[in-house]
Design an enzyme around this catalytic site. Sequence first.
Site, mmCIF file in Angstrom:
data_model
loop_
_atom_site.group_PDB
_atom_site.id
_atom_site.type_symbol
_atom_site.label_atom_id
_atom_site.label_comp_id
_atom_site.label_asym_id
_atom_site.label_seq_id
_atom_site.Cartn_x
_atom_site.Cartn_y
_atom_site.Cartn_z
ATOM 1 N N CYS A 131 0.903 -1.273 0.028
ATOM 2 C CA CYS A 131 0.148 -0.108 -0.195
ATOM 3 C C CYS A 131 0.820 1.415 -0.046
ATOM 4 C CB CYS A 131 -0.982 -0.027 1.184
ATOM 5 S SG CYS A 131 -0.467 -0.591 2.681
ATOM 6 N N HIS A 244 -2.517 6.702 4.040
ATOM 7 C CA HIS A 244 -1.007 6.685 4.475
ATOM 8 C C HIS A 244 -0.391 7.986 3.738
ATOM 9 C CE1 HIS A 244 -1.294 2.638 5.665
ATOM 10 N NE2 HIS A 244 -0.745 2.123 4.740
HETATM 11 N N1 LIG Z 1 -4.917 -3.088 5.099
HETATM 12 C C1 LIG Z 1 -4.204 -2.587 4.010
HETATM 13 O O1 LIG Z 1 -4.154 -1.393 3.588
HETATM 14 C C2 LIG Z 1 -3.560 -3.478 3.025
HETATM 15 C C3 LIG Z 1 -2.863 -2.943 2.157
HETATM 16 C C4 LIG Z 1 -2.161 -3.751 1.003
HETATM 17 C C5 LIG Z 1 -2.197 -4.960 1.399
HETATM 18 N N2 LIG Z 1 -2.640 -5.510 2.600
HETATM 19 C C6 LIG Z 1 -2.513 -7.136 2.596
HETATM 20 O O2 LIG Z 1 -4.001 -7.586 2.590
HETATM 21 C C7 LIG Z 1 -4.106 -8.659 3.244
HETATM 22 C C8 LIG Z 1 -5.277 -8.592 4.355
HETATM 23 O O3 LIG Z 1 -5.286 -7.316 4.911
HETATM 24 P P1 LIG Z 1 -6.302 -6.634 5.989
HETATM 25 O O4 LIG Z 1 -5.975 -5.434 6.306
HETATM 26 O O5 LIG Z 1 -7.647 -6.759 5.304
HETATM 27 O O6 LIG Z 1 -6.531 -7.696 7.280
HETATM 28 P P2 LIG Z 1 -7.574 -7.967 7.935
HETATM 29 O O7 LIG Z 1 -8.742 -6.751 8.249
HETATM 30 O O8 LIG Z 1 -7.024 -8.581 9.391
HETATM 31 O O9 LIG Z 1 -8.563 -9.162 7.201
HETATM 32 C C9 LIG Z 1 -7.901 -10.523 7.124
HETATM 33 C C10 LIG Z 1 -8.818 -11.455 6.237
HETATM 34 O O10 LIG Z 1 -8.231 -12.531 6.188
HETATM 35 C C11 LIG Z 1 -9.183 -13.510 6.420
HETATM 36 N N3 LIG Z 1 -8.461 -14.696 7.066
HETATM 37 C C12 LIG Z 1 -7.712 -14.745 8.133
HETATM 38 N N4 LIG Z 1 -7.018 -16.181 8.200
HETATM 39 C C13 LIG Z 1 -7.766 -17.040 7.443
HETATM 40 C C14 LIG Z 1 -7.961 -18.221 7.123
HETATM 41 N N5 LIG Z 1 -7.015 -19.090 7.879
HETATM 42 N N6 LIG Z 1 -8.490 -18.581 6.201
HETATM 43 C C15 LIG Z 1 -9.316 -17.782 5.288
HETATM 44 N N7 LIG Z 1 -9.497 -16.369 5.571
HETATM 45 C C16 LIG Z 1 -8.538 -15.924 6.515
HETATM 46 C C17 LIG Z 1 -9.899 -12.871 7.550
HETATM 47 O O11 LIG Z 1 -11.171 -13.663 7.766
HETATM 48 P P3 LIG Z 1 -12.033 -13.536 9.290
HETATM 49 O O12 LIG Z 1 -12.752 -12.309 9.323
HETATM 50 O O13 LIG Z 1 -12.884 -14.876 9.195
HETATM 51 O O14 LIG Z 1 -10.761 -13.882 10.095
HETATM 52 C C18 LIG Z 1 -10.292 -11.537 6.975
HETATM 53 O O15 LIG Z 1 -11.167 -11.746 6.120
HETATM 54 C C19 LIG Z 1 -3.020 -8.954 4.126
HETATM 55 O O16 LIG Z 1 -2.252 -9.895 3.263
HETATM 56 C C20 LIG Z 1 -2.207 -7.547 3.949
HETATM 57 O O17 LIG Z 1 -0.983 -7.546 4.053
HETATM 58 C C21 LIG Z 1 -3.663 -4.927 3.203
#
Ligand SMILES: NC(=O)c1ccc[n+]([C@@H]2O[C@H](COP(=O)([O-])OP(=O)(O)OC[C@H]3O[C@@H](n4cnc5c(N)ncnc54)[C@H](OP(=O)(O)O)[C@@H]3O)[C@@H](O)[C@H]2O)c1
Length: 335
Positions: A131, A244
Amino acid sequence: MKKDKYVVAVVGATGAVGREMVSVLEEREFPASELVLLASERSEGERVGFRNRNLPVKKLAKDSFQGVDIALFSAGSERSLKFAPIAVGSGTVVIDNSSAFRMDLKVPLIIPEVNAHAIEKHSGIIANPNCSTIGLVMALKPIHDAARIKRVVVTTFQSVSGTGKEAIDELAGQTVALLNFKDIEKKVYPHQIAFNCLPHIDSFLENGSTKEEMKMANETKKIMEDDSIRLTATCVRVPVFRCHAEAVNIETEKKLGANEARAVLAGMPGVVVYDDPSRNIYPLQLETAGKDDVYVGRIREDDTVLNGLNLWVVSDNLRKGAALNAVQIAELLIR
Ligand SMILES: NC(=O)c1ccc[n+]([C@@H]2O[C@H](COP(=O)([O-])OP(=O)(O)OC[C@H]3O[C@@H](n4cnc5c(N)ncnc54)[C@H](OP(=O)(O)O)[C@@H]3O)[C@@H](O)[C@H]2O)c1
């Protein structure tokens, strides 16, 4: 990949990025005949709104990808490493938001406004950059094209939504607790994040930098297709919910004055020059939340080096930094 409509899956549909992906698919009227929402078993049966319907969330499993044309993955690297190859084996094209495949030579790392052409070489997986890298590279690209960037020094001010939904709750919870003279809970970050800044994003490496800092350096070179760009980053988590901000110092080969820099930035699709300090106009995280564009202000020359520029860049990490960029990649795929 040419069809009238596509079966689309969102892996991590209950997360901060996943929910935004569902909204962006709807807003941009992506031609989806069906949307499959996947998450962990914790969320099984939960519902997420899409086009006036509440769709059920299913547990991610090996057979989740039968009949799925495009899967947007946003459930962490571990899930991507395990399930992306399974999805590709089922004939699905994966757009992966985690860091699992970004530096893999066989996987294109795409910002559509910067290197759309690289998508041609994909073999089932396409990676979405980090990001903070996306916001930065959107601003660097037109400057590089105009004056060749030699070196970049960037300091980031990254919001807690970049860590995910639990971190958003942690900042809110700590803020409420502190204003009520109560003890705080710390689960996500090693230190209090409310009213505090942490110079620590992702884990520390042997060279003293964090993984996030090295991602910015390595991904920038890959997307800009130029290994000669030297980039050093300091990534800081700040008590802001969304967007950010980045203070960017650039050294170029050719001279580019502040007004010329403003002009080339204004010509870059997806970038808005927002820069009138005399009227207190400069990009703010609060104002950029929910917006698609990358905002650039405080554009000025740095006369401590031969050809220097300073910029202040702000973008919404959940939109252009993640969900929007991923959906734009899907749009490129079906174009
Ligand atoms: N946040 C950002 O700005 C951003 C930007 C770029 C990239 N990313 C990347 O995007 C990804 C998600 O980020 P996020 O910020 O959205 O995180 P988050 O809010 O913590 O959400 C994580 C998601 O992954 C699911 N998950 C976790 N463990 C799992 C499993 N064992 N099987 C299936 N689903 C599972 C969760 O489901 P449950 O709700 O069921 O736990 C939830 O839907 C990460 O790889 C992160 O590095 C994030």
